[in-house]
Design a protein around this motif. Structure first.
Motif, PDB file in Angstrom:
ATOM      1  N   ARG A  31      54.690 -15.706  44.760  1.00 13.67           N
ATOM      2  CA  ARG A  31      54.450 -17.064  43.732  1.00 13.67           C
ATOM      3  C   ARG A  31      54.085 -16.643  42.245  1.00 13.67           C
ATOM      4  O   ARG A  31      54.615 -17.434  41.498  1.00 13.67           O
ATOM      5  N   LEU A  32      53.320 -15.599  42.078  1.00 12.60           N
ATOM      6  CA  LEU A  32      52.990 -15.278  40.691  1.00 12.60           C
ATOM      7  C   LEU A  32      54.353 -14.653  39.999  1.00 12.60           C
ATOM      8  O   LEU A  32      54.568 -15.029  38.809  1.00 12.60           O
ATOM      9  N   VAL A  33      55.117 -13.901  40.675  1.00 11.02           N
ATOM     10  CA  VAL A  33      56.400 -13.433  39.760  1.00 11.02           C
ATOM     11  C   VAL A  33      57.407 -14.463  39.513  1.00 11.02           C
ATOM     12  O   VAL A  33      58.199 -14.470  38.666  1.00 11.02           O
ATOM     13  N   THR A  34      57.344 -15.587  40.505  1.00 10.77           N
ATOM     14  CA  THR A  34      58.315 -16.655  40.205  1.00 10.77           C
ATOM     15  C   THR A  34      57.793 -17.784  39.541  1.00 10.77           C
ATOM     16  O   THR A  34      58.423 -18.590  39.130  1.00 10.77           O
ATOM     17  N   GLU A  35      56.304 -17.676  38.931  1.00  8.88           N
ATOM     18  CA  GLU A  35      55.838 -18.769  38.020  1.00  8.88           C
ATOM     19  C   GLU A  35      56.277 -18.506  36.754  1.00  8.88           C
ATOM     20  O   GLU A  35      56.568 -17.394  36.269  1.00  8.88           O
ATOM     21  N   GLY A  36      56.674 -19.770  36.330  1.00 12.81           N
ATOM     22  CA  GLY A  36      57.249 -19.871  34.867  1.00 12.81           C
ATOM     23  C   GLY A  36      56.425 -19.462  33.722  1.00 12.81           C
ATOM     24  O   GLY A  36      56.872 -18.489  33.039  1.00 12.81           O
ATOM     25  N   ALA A  37      55.096 -19.657  33.852  1.00 13.46           N
ATOM     26  CA  ALA A  37      54.107 -18.874  32.861  1.00 13.46           C
ATOM     27  C   ALA A  37      54.046 -17.565  32.788  1.00 13.46           C
ATOM     28  O   ALA A  37      54.016 -17.124  31.801  1.00 13.46           O
ATOM     29  N   VAL A  38      54.044 -17.053  33.899  1.00 11.25           N
ATOM     30  CA  VAL A  38      53.900 -15.476  34.125  1.00 11.25           C
ATOM     31  C   VAL A  38      55.204 -14.774  33.518  1.00 11.25           C
ATOM     32  O   VAL A  38      55.324 -13.964  32.850  1.00 11.25           O
ATOM     33  N   GLN A  39      56.590 -15.504  33.872  1.00 10.03           N
ATOM     34  CA  GLN A  39      57.570 -14.740  33.224  1.00 10.03           C
ATOM     35  C   GLN A  39      57.895 -14.852  31.908  1.00 10.03           C
ATOM     36  O   GLN A  39      58.094 -14.148  31.244  1.00 10.03           O
ATOM     37  N   ARG A  40      57.461 -16.111  31.153  1.00 12.37           N
ATOM     38  CA  ARG A  40      57.284 -16.303  30.034  1.00 12.37           C
ATOM     39  C   ARG A  40      56.358 -15.126  29.265  1.00 12.37           C
ATOM     40  O   ARG A  40      56.724 -14.875  28.290  1.00 12.37           O
ATOM     41  N   ALA A  41      55.163 -15.077  29.912  1.00 12.23           N
ATOM     42  CA  ALA A  41      54.065 -14.284  29.127  1.00 12.23           C
ATOM     43  C   ALA A  41      54.630 -12.672  29.298  1.00 12.23           C
ATOM     44  O   ALA A  41      54.586 -11.948  28.290  1.00 12.23           O
ATOM     45  N   ALA A  42      55.434 -12.508  30.403  1.00  9.96           N
ATOM     46  CA  ALA A  42      55.873 -11.046  30.563  1.00  9.96           C
ATOM     47  C   ALA A  42      56.887 -10.753  29.303  1.00  9.96           C
ATOM     48  O   ALA A  42      57.032  -9.766  28.895  1.00  9.96           O
ATOM     49  N   LEU A  43      57.945 -11.445  29.243  1.00 16.63           N
ATOM     50  CA  LEU A  43      58.893 -11.608  28.376  1.00 16.63           C
ATOM     51  C   LEU A  43      58.361 -11.502  26.776  1.00 16.63           C
ATOM     52  O   LEU A  43      58.724 -10.947  25.987  1.00 16.63           O
ATOM     53  N   THR A  44      57.422 -12.196  26.667  1.00 12.79           N
ATOM     54  CA  THR A  44      56.489 -12.193  25.396  1.00 12.79           C
ATOM     55  C   THR A  44      55.968 -10.849  24.980  1.00 12.79           C
ATOM     56  O   THR A  44      56.020 -10.359  23.906  1.00 12.79           O
ATOM     57  N   SER A  45      55.184 -10.413  26.114  1.00 14.79           N
ATOM     58  CA  SER A  45      54.540  -9.393  26.103  1.00 14.79           C
ATOM     59  C   SER A  45      55.560  -8.123  25.714  1.00 14.79           C
ATOM     60  O   SER A  45      55.201  -7.091  24.711  1.00 14.79           O
ATOM     61  N   LEU A  46      56.852  -8.193  26.332  1.00 17.83           N
ATOM     62  CA  LEU A  46      57.914  -7.107  26.165  1.00 17.83           C
ATOM     63  C   LEU A  46      58.392  -7.090  24.816  1.00 17.83           C
ATOM     64  O   LEU A  46      58.541  -6.246  24.161  1.00 17.83           O
ATOM     65  N   GLY A  47      58.620  -8.379  24.254  1.00 18.59           N
ATOM     66  CA  GLY A  47      59.050  -8.607  22.782  1.00 18.59           C
ATOM     67  C   GLY A  47      58.027  -8.002  21.847  1.00 18.59           C
ATOM     68  O   GLY A  47      58.397  -7.317  20.894  1.00 18.59           O
ATOM     69  N   VAL A  48      56.766  -8.320  21.960  1.00 20.56           N
ATOM     70  CA  VAL A  48      55.705  -7.824  21.082  1.00 20.56           C
ATOM     71  C   VAL A  48      55.618  -6.363  21.072  1.00 20.56           C
ATOM     72  O   VAL A  48      55.573  -5.703  20.118  1.00 20.56           O
ATOM     73  N   SER A  49      55.500  -5.871  22.205  1.00 21.59           N
ATOM     74  CA  SER A  49      55.463  -4.347  22.625  1.00 21.59           C
ATOM     75  C   SER A  49      56.369  -3.572  21.867  1.00 21.59           C
ATOM     76  O   SER A  49      56.195  -2.468  21.204  1.00 21.59           O
ATOM     77  N   LEU A  50      57.696  -4.023  22.357  1.00 21.61           N
ATOM     78  CA  LEU A  50      58.954  -3.223  21.674  1.00 21.61           C
ATOM     79  C   LEU A  50      58.897  -3.365  20.157  1.00 21.61           C
ATOM     80  O   LEU A  50      59.089  -2.322  19.450  1.00 21.61           O
ATOM     81  N   ALA A  51      58.607  -4.464  19.575  1.00 16.57           N
ATOM     82  CA  ALA A  51      58.552  -4.853  17.995  1.00 16.57           C
ATOM     83  C   ALA A  51      57.438  -3.891  17.605  1.00 16.57           C
ATOM     84  O   ALA A  51      57.700  -3.136  16.467  1.00 16.57           O
ATOM     85  N   ALA A  52      56.295  -3.906  18.030  1.00 16.67           N
ATOM     86  CA  ALA A  52      55.060  -3.116  17.643  1.00 16.67           C
ATOM     87  C   ALA A  52      55.168  -1.589  17.519  1.00 16.67           C
ATOM     88  O   ALA A  52      55.041  -0.970  16.597  1.00 16.67           O
ATOM     89  N   ALA A  53      56.169  -1.289  18.934  1.00 18.58           N
ATOM     90  CA  ALA A  53      56.278   0.139  19.005  1.00 18.58           C
ATOM     91  C   ALA A  53      57.166   0.762  17.995  1.00 18.58           C
ATOM     92  O   ALA A  53      57.222   1.967  17.244  1.00 18.58           O
TER      93      ALA A  53
END
Length: 541
Positions: free
Chosen positions: A319-341
Motif C-alpha cells: 500500500r505504501l509503495v503504491t501510495e501517491g504521496a509516497v511516490q511524489r515524496a520519493a521523487l522529490t527526495s531524489l531530485g533534491v539529493s542529486l541536485a545537492a550532491a
C-alpha cells in the motif's frame, strides 16, 4: 596558458566557491542577529549556572563519545584490514550507511535495540541483570558510537590502505610478530589519522541535535545545540540563541585549528578496502580474535538496520509503495539529493584544486599559506555552525522578500550541499593530494594546464573517490531531516518529512515502512551512482 595562469585560475575559483559557501552559512547568523532587540551578553550567559551545566554536559558527552568511538574503531579496523574474506567490501559499505541514515530513524532503531523493552535489555533481564536505561547520557553515547565508530573505522582502514605495499611484503619476509608490525607499520599510519578523525567526531558530537533531543531525557542531558533550538522555538530569543551558538563555534573552532596547526589534517580519506595485500605471519589465535572483533563490530552496526528492516516488513509495504504521496515524496527526495550532491561536489572540487595549487606553489609565502589554511578551515565550517541558526536566519530573510515555501527547495538543496562538503573533502582530498605529490612537478615541467591537466592528471586520481563522494553526498541529502523541517509544505514533501508527519500522527506502522523504504532507496542511490562514476575494474575491486 602557462602554469602560473593555470594556478591563479584554480586559486581564484576555489576562493570564490569557498566565499559563496561561507556567505550562505553566515548569512543566517547576520539575519537572525538583526531580528533580536539586543546583542548577546556573553558575560551573562557564562555566568548562568544552567548555561555552564549545558556547556559541561556538551563537552562531557562529546569527549566520551569521541573516546569510545575511536577506541572501539582501532581494534576493529586493524582486524578488518588484516582479514581477507569475500564480504569485506560489503562491510565497509555497511559502515558508510550510518552517516547517511536519517538521524531520527537511527535514534528510534537504537531504542528498539537498546531501550528498556529492546532486544539487549530483554536478553539481560532473562539472565538476571537489570534492563538498560537508554535515555540520558548512556543512550546518547550508544547512538553517537553507532554513528561515528564506523566513520573512524573507515578513516583508519583508508590510512592502512595507503601504506606502501613494500612495507607489508617486508613484514612478511622478515616474519615480524604482530606487536612489531603494529609498532613499525600500523601505528605510524594510525598516528597520522587519529587526531583528525577524533577532531571530526568531536565536532559532530558537539553539534549533535536530533540524538540529544530524542535520547536526552530532560534538562539534565541538554547540549548547546538543543539549547539554541529551545531559545528559538519556545522563547524566540535570537540574542540568547546567537550567544550560545558563538560559544559552540568557539569550542569546535579551537579543536579544528589545533588539528590543522599540529599538522594533522582532518581531511583523512575513506577507503573501499581490497587495495593492500598483507603478508602477516599466520596465527590461529589472532585469526580467531580478528574474526570475533569483526563479527561483534559488524553486529553492533547492523543491528539497528536489522531492526528497521523487521519493523518495516511488518507494515503494509504494498500500500505504501503504491501510495501517491509516497511516490511524489520519493521523487522529490531524489531530485533534491542529486541536485545537492552535484552542487556540493562542484564547489568542493574547486576548493580542493585551489588548496593543492597553493600547497605546491614555487613561492608559497605567508599570504598563500594563510589562504590555504583558511580554505581548509572553510571546508569544515559547516561542522561548527548550527544548522538550526542557518535555517532560521534564512527563513526570516526570505520571508521579507518572497514566498518562503516557494523558495524552500532551493534553500534545502543549498543547505544539504554545504552540509556534505566536509565529507566530500575527506573522501576526495587525499587522492588529489597524492596525485599532485607524485606527478605535480612532472605535470608543470611539460606545461600541462587547464582542462588537459584536469583530464589526464586530476580526473584519473579523483574518479574513484568522486564516485564514493557523490554517492555519499546524495545519500546524506536523501535522508536529511534538518533543512526540510523548516521549509516543508503540502507541495514540498520529502520522504524524511513524510516520515516525520506519519510519526507525528501516531501512524507508527506507516513510519516503520517508510523508514525501510527510505533506507533501501538510499542504498540503491549510493550503489547506482558509485557504479556510474567508476570503471568496471574499479567496481570489481
Amino acid at each position: 596558458m602557462n602554469t602560473s595562469t593555470d594556478r591563479s585560475i584554480r586559486i581564484g575559483a576555489g576562493i570564490a566557491a569557498a566565499i559563496l559557501a561561507i556567505a550562505f552559512l553566515l548569512g543566517g547568523f547576520v539575519v537572525l542577529l538583526g531580528a533580536g532587540d539586543q546583542a548577546p551578553d556573553f558575560a551573562d550567559l557564562l555566568g548562568d549556572a544552567y548555561v555552564r551545566a549545558i556547556l559541561g554536559f556538551t563537552l562531557l558527552q562529546a569527549g566520551l563519545s569521541t573516546l569510545l568511538s575511536v577506541l572501539i574503531a582501532i581494534p576493529f579496523a586493524l582486524a578488518l584490514h588484516r582479514a581477507r574474506f569475500f564480504g569485506k567490501p560489503l562491510i565497509l559499505r555497511l559502515f558508510l550507511l550510518p552517516q547517511a541514515l536519517p538521524v531520527l530513524v537511527g535514534a528510534l532503531a537504537i531504542i528498539t535495540i537498546w531501550g528498556q523493552n529492546g532486544v539487549v535489555s530483554r536478553a539481560l533481564a532473562s539472565i538476571g541483570f537489570g534492563r538498560l536505561e537508554v535515555y540520558g547520557l548512556t543512550g546518547i553515547l550508544i547512538a553517537h558510537v553507532f554513528f561515528n565508530m564506523p566513520l573512524a573505522a573507515r578513516l583508519i582502514v583508508a590510512a592502512l590502505d595507503r601504506v606502501p605495499a613494500e612495507s607489508w611484503k617486508l613484514c612478511g619476509q622478515l616474519a615480524l610478530p604482530p606487536l612489531t608490525v603494529f609498532r613499525l607499520v600500523e601505528w605510524p599510519a594510525l598516528r597520522q589519522t587519529l587526531p583528525g578523525a577524533a577532531a571530526l567526531i568531536f565536532m559532530l558530537c558537539v553539534t549533535s541535535f536530533t540524538i540529544v533531543l530524542v535520547l536526552g531525557g530532560g534538562p539534565a542531558a541538554t547540549t548547546l545545540e538543543v539549547a539554541v533550538y529551545q531559545a528559538l522555538r519556545y522563547d524566540f530569543d535570537p540574542a540568547r540563541a546567537i550567544g550560545l551558538s558563538v560559544i559552540q563555534i568557539v569550542l569546535t573552532t579551537l579543536v579544528l585549528l589545533a588539528t590543522l596547526l599540529l599538522g594533522r589534517d582532518p581531511a583523512g580519506g575513506f577507503g573501499l578496502g581490497g587495495k593492500s595485500r598483507r603478508f602477516d605471519v599466520k596465527s590461529h589465535v589472532r585469526g580467531s580474535l580478528d574474526t570475533a572483533l569483526v563479527t561483534l563490530g559488524t553486529l553492533f552496526v547492523a543491528a539497528p538496520f536489522i531492526a528497521i528492516v523487521l519493523s518495516g516488513l511488518a507494515a503494509d509495504l504494498p500500500r505504501l509503495v503504491t501510495e501517491g504521496a509516497v511516490q511524489r515524496a520519493a521523487l522529490t527526495s531524489l531530485g533534491v539529493s542529486l541536485a545537492a550532491a552535484s552542487l556540493s561536489l562542484f564547489v568542493s572540487v574547486l576548493v580542493l584544486l585551489a588548496i593543492e595549487a597553493l600547497a605546491h606553489a614555487k613561492r608559497p609565502g605567508v599570504l598563500r599559506r594563510f589562504i590555504r589554511i583558511s580554505l581548509e578551515t572553510a571546508t569544515s565550517l559547516v561542522l561548527v555552525v548550527s544548522p538550526v541558526i542557518v535555517g532560521a536566519g534564512w527563513f526570516l530573510a526570505l520571508r521579507q522578500v518572497t514566498d518562503v515555501l516557494a523558495a524552500g527547495p532551493y534553500v534545502v538543496v543549498a543547505t544539504n550541499a554545504v552540509m556534505a562538503m566536509p565529507f566530500i573533502v575527506r573522501i576526495v582530498g587525499p587522492a588529489l593530494r597524492q596525485a599532485n605529490a607524485d606527478t605535480g612537478k612532472l605535470t608543470e615541467s611539460v606545461g600541462l594546464t587547464g582542462f588537459a591537466r584536469l583530464a589526464f592528471v586530476d580526473w584519473p586520481a579523483m574518479r574513484r573517490p568522486l564516485a564514493l563522494a557523490f554517492a555519499f553526498a546524495a545519500a546524506l541529502s536523501f535522508g536529511d531531516l534538518g533543512a526540510i523541517a523548516l521549509y516543508g509544505s503540502n507541495d514540498f514533501v520529502t520522504l524524511p518529512y513524510l516520515l516525520l508527519q506519519r510519526m507525528g500522527s501516531y501512524r507508527t506502522a506507516d513510519a516503520a515502512g517508510l523508514a525501510l523504504i527510505l533506507g533501501l532507496i538510499a542504498v540503491c542511490v549510493m550503489a547506482t551512482v558509485e557504479r556510474g562514476f567508476a570503471h568496471r575494474k574499479d567496481v570489481a575491486a
